[in-house]
Motif scaffolding. Structure first.
Motif, mmCIF file in Angstrom:
data_model
loop_
_atom_site.group_PDB
_atom_site.id
_atom_site.type_symbol
_atom_site.label_atom_id
_atom_site.label_comp_id
_atom_site.label_asym_id
_atom_site.label_seq_id
_atom_site.Cartn_x
_atom_site.Cartn_y
_atom_site.Cartn_z
ATOM 1 N N LEU A 1 -24.875 -24.992 -22.027
ATOM 2 C CA LEU A 1 -25.488 -25.469 -20.797
ATOM 3 C C LEU A 1 -26.317 -26.717 -21.044
ATOM 4 C CD1 LEU A 1 -26.801 -21.993 -19.566
ATOM 5 C CD2 LEU A 1 -24.671 -23.104 -18.896
ATOM 6 N N ASP A 2 -26.529 -27.452 -19.968
ATOM 7 C CA ASP A 2 -27.434 -28.589 -20.030
ATOM 8 C C ASP A 2 -28.856 -28.074 -20.186
ATOM 9 O OD1 ASP A 2 -28.398 -31.154 -19.969
ATOM 10 O OD2 ASP A 2 -28.334 -31.347 -17.794
ATOM 11 N N VAL A 3 -29.709 -28.848 -20.831
ATOM 12 C CA VAL A 3 -31.076 -28.412 -21.076
ATOM 13 C C VAL A 3 -32.033 -29.574 -20.857
ATOM 14 C CG1 VAL A 3 -30.967 -28.923 -23.560
ATOM 15 C CG2 VAL A 3 -32.586 -27.225 -22.719
ATOM 16 N N ARG A 4 -33.203 -29.254 -20.376
ATOM 17 C CA ARG A 4 -34.260 -30.250 -20.223
ATOM 18 C C ARG A 4 -35.431 -29.840 -21.111
ATOM 19 N NH1 ARG A 4 -38.677 -30.741 -15.792
ATOM 20 N NH2 ARG A 4 -39.646 -32.719 -16.309
ATOM 21 N N GLY B 1 -28.233 -26.274 -24.478
ATOM 22 C CA GLY B 1 -28.673 -24.910 -24.245
ATOM 23 C C GLY B 1 -27.533 -23.939 -24.435
ATOM 24 N N VAL B 2 -27.867 -22.705 -24.798
ATOM 25 C CA VAL B 2 -26.868 -21.670 -25.033
ATOM 26 C C VAL B 2 -27.288 -20.393 -24.319
ATOM 27 C CG1 VAL B 2 -25.910 -20.117 -26.758
ATOM 28 C CG2 VAL B 2 -26.055 -22.543 -27.249
ATOM 29 N N ARG B 3 -26.356 -19.788 -23.617
ATOM 30 C CA ARG B 3 -26.527 -18.435 -23.092
ATOM 31 C C ARG B 3 -25.366 -17.623 -23.637
ATOM 32 N NH1 ARG B 3 -29.890 -14.779 -21.616
ATOM 33 N NH2 ARG B 3 -30.986 -16.232 -20.224
ATOM 34 N N MET B 4 -25.677 -16.601 -24.433
ATOM 35 C CA MET B 4 -24.604 -15.835 -25.049
ATOM 36 C C MET B 4 -24.775 -14.342 -24.787
ATOM 37 S SD MET B 4 -25.539 -16.024 -29.106
ATOM 38 C CE MET B 4 -24.453 -14.649 -29.486
ATOM 39 N N TYR B 5 -23.645 -13.655 -24.746
ATOM 40 C CA TYR B 5 -23.609 -12.231 -24.475
ATOM 41 C C TYR B 5 -22.993 -11.508 -25.666
ATOM 42 C CZ TYR B 5 -24.646 -13.769 -19.774
ATOM 43 O OH TYR B 5 -25.251 -14.350 -18.685
ATOM 44 N N ALA B 6 -23.546 -10.343 -25.982
ATOM 45 C CA ALA B 6 -23.156 -9.628 -27.191
ATOM 46 C C ALA B 6 -21.861 -8.862 -27.007
ATOM 47 C CB ALA B 6 -24.268 -8.661 -27.607
ATOM 48 N N GLY C 1 -38.116 -25.702 -23.158
ATOM 49 C CA GLY C 1 -37.488 -26.408 -22.052
ATOM 50 C C GLY C 1 -36.827 -25.472 -21.068
ATOM 51 N N TYR C 2 -35.985 -26.048 -20.235
ATOM 52 C CA TYR C 2 -35.297 -25.315 -19.175
ATOM 53 C C TYR C 2 -33.793 -25.401 -19.394
ATOM 54 C CZ TYR C 2 -39.704 -25.360 -16.587
ATOM 55 O OH TYR C 2 -41.007 -25.186 -16.206
ATOM 56 N N LEU C 3 -33.130 -24.251 -19.291
ATOM 57 C CA LEU C 3 -31.677 -24.245 -19.261
ATOM 58 C C LEU C 3 -31.237 -24.499 -17.834
ATOM 59 C CD1 LEU C 3 -30.704 -21.202 -21.509
ATOM 60 C CD2 LEU C 3 -31.112 -23.572 -22.167
ATOM 61 N N ARG C 4 -30.374 -25.466 -17.653
ATOM 62 C CA ARG C 4 -29.841 -25.767 -16.327
ATOM 63 C C ARG C 4 -28.547 -24.975 -16.106
ATOM 64 N NH1 ARG C 4 -32.209 -30.378 -14.164
ATOM 65 N NH2 ARG C 4 -33.481 -31.625 -15.620
ATOM 66 N N THR C 5 -28.098 -24.956 -14.883
ATOM 67 C CA THR C 5 -26.878 -24.207 -14.554
ATOM 68 C C THR C 5 -25.617 -25.018 -14.835
ATOM 69 O OG1 THR C 5 -27.050 -24.960 -12.255
ATOM 70 C CG2 THR C 5 -28.040 -22.835 -12.799
ATOM 71 N N ASP C 6 -25.752 -26.304 -15.157
ATOM 72 C CA ASP C 6 -24.592 -27.146 -15.412
ATOM 73 C C ASP C 6 -23.919 -26.729 -16.724
ATOM 74 O OD1 ASP C 6 -25.374 -28.533 -13.158
ATOM 75 O OD2 ASP C 6 -26.525 -30.001 -14.291
#
Length: 296
Positions: A208-211, A74-79, A228-233
């Protein structure tokens, strides 16, 4: 956890030097007027030139051994700044559009103050007292300034008529990783804004980890979809978002699988191959495929 769903157009890693893995477009809601709910060298070029190790091709020096991927992440990115994904030209009141601001501009400053998220824009609007507000934007790599006459609603709040986005999330598949440094690539295409289709300019990002909870099979002309779900890990950092894919560093590095030599374009050939892919679980499995033809 955070629920998300995206559309890869070919996940997994093909051994024998062919690979495809696609981070996904964001499905987050747009936010209006700021209202918002060690460097490593990467072993694949961005220009498609033939590269390799041990005598394969020219260009940059590459690691001789890499591990094929197939894992989802998983990816969470900020511009870098705040992306304008709607300029409000169809609204009854559109002061930013009247000033010259356009969809796909990157908003960098409001009255000379740097903005990094939609809330920053909202806060700077609330502090503005002048008859005009100076908006500094980036358009096609060129820095531009626009003087906006603000519109105030019945409560006295400033409305610019623009829709903003400051972050994206997605699900991708690892194409390869370097067992020595932990650097990895998810090749295919970068993470783009779901509304405009424009590549998201990266300021910072987390891996991030993803399920995976659902897989929608693709059809001709219609890519498949991973949900799926992005986990906080946190598993690492994202360093580059490019037209060719995303690149980052795992921390810690994955458990080392069997590494294999890096080849160049001339090493690709039609025939039997192995696709490595993780379909819903953490385990990467091997699938037999046949490469029918190669578009060089």
């Amino acid at each position: 956890t955070e629920k998300t769903g995206y559309v890869p157009s070919g996940s997994g890693a093909v051994c024998c030097a062919a690979a495809a893995a696609q981070p996904e477009k964001d499905a987050a809601d747009r936010r209006e007027d700021g209202e918002s709910d060690c460097v490593h060298a990467f072993p694949f070029p961005a220009n498609g030139e033939s590269v390799g190790a041990g005598g394969h091709g020219g260009g940059r020096s590459l690691p001789k051994q890499l591990c094929a991927g197939g894992q989802t992440f998983g990816v969470r990115m900020y511009a870098e700044g705040v992306m304008i994904v709607g300029d409000g030209k169809d609204k009854e009141v559109h002061p930013a559009y009247d000033a010259g601001v356009r969809e796909q501009d990157i908003l960098l400053e409001v009255d000379g103050k740097r903005v990094r998220c939609a809330d920053d824009v909202k806060n700077e609007f609330e502090k503005a007292t002048g008859e005009r507000i100076l908006l500094t934007c980036l358009r096609d790599g060129v820095r531009m300034e626009f003087s906006m006459v603000p519109h105030r609603d019945s409560e006295g709040k400033i409305k610019a008529g623009i829709f903003l986005r400051d972050s994206l999330a997605g699900i991708g598949t690892v194409t390869y990783y370097d067992p020595e440094t932990g650097s990895f690539g998810g090749l295919g295409h970068g993470i783009s804004d779901g509304s405009s289709g424009r590549l998201m300019p990266l300021s910072r990002g987390a891996v991030l980890d993803v399920r995976i909870t659902q897989i929608v099979r693709g059809e001709c002309g219609r890519p498949g979809e991973l949900r799926g779900y992005l986990r906080t890990d946190k598993q690492g950092v994202l360093l580059k978002n490019t037209d060719c894919g995303v690149f980052g560093v795992f921390s810690p590095a994955p458990v080392t699988e069997r590494a294999m030599p890096v080849g160049g374009r001339e090493d690709l050939h039609a025939g039997k191959a192995t696709l490595l892919c993780s379909l819903g679980g953490a385990e990467v499995k091997a699938y037999s495929v046949t490469i029918g033809s190669i578009d060089r």
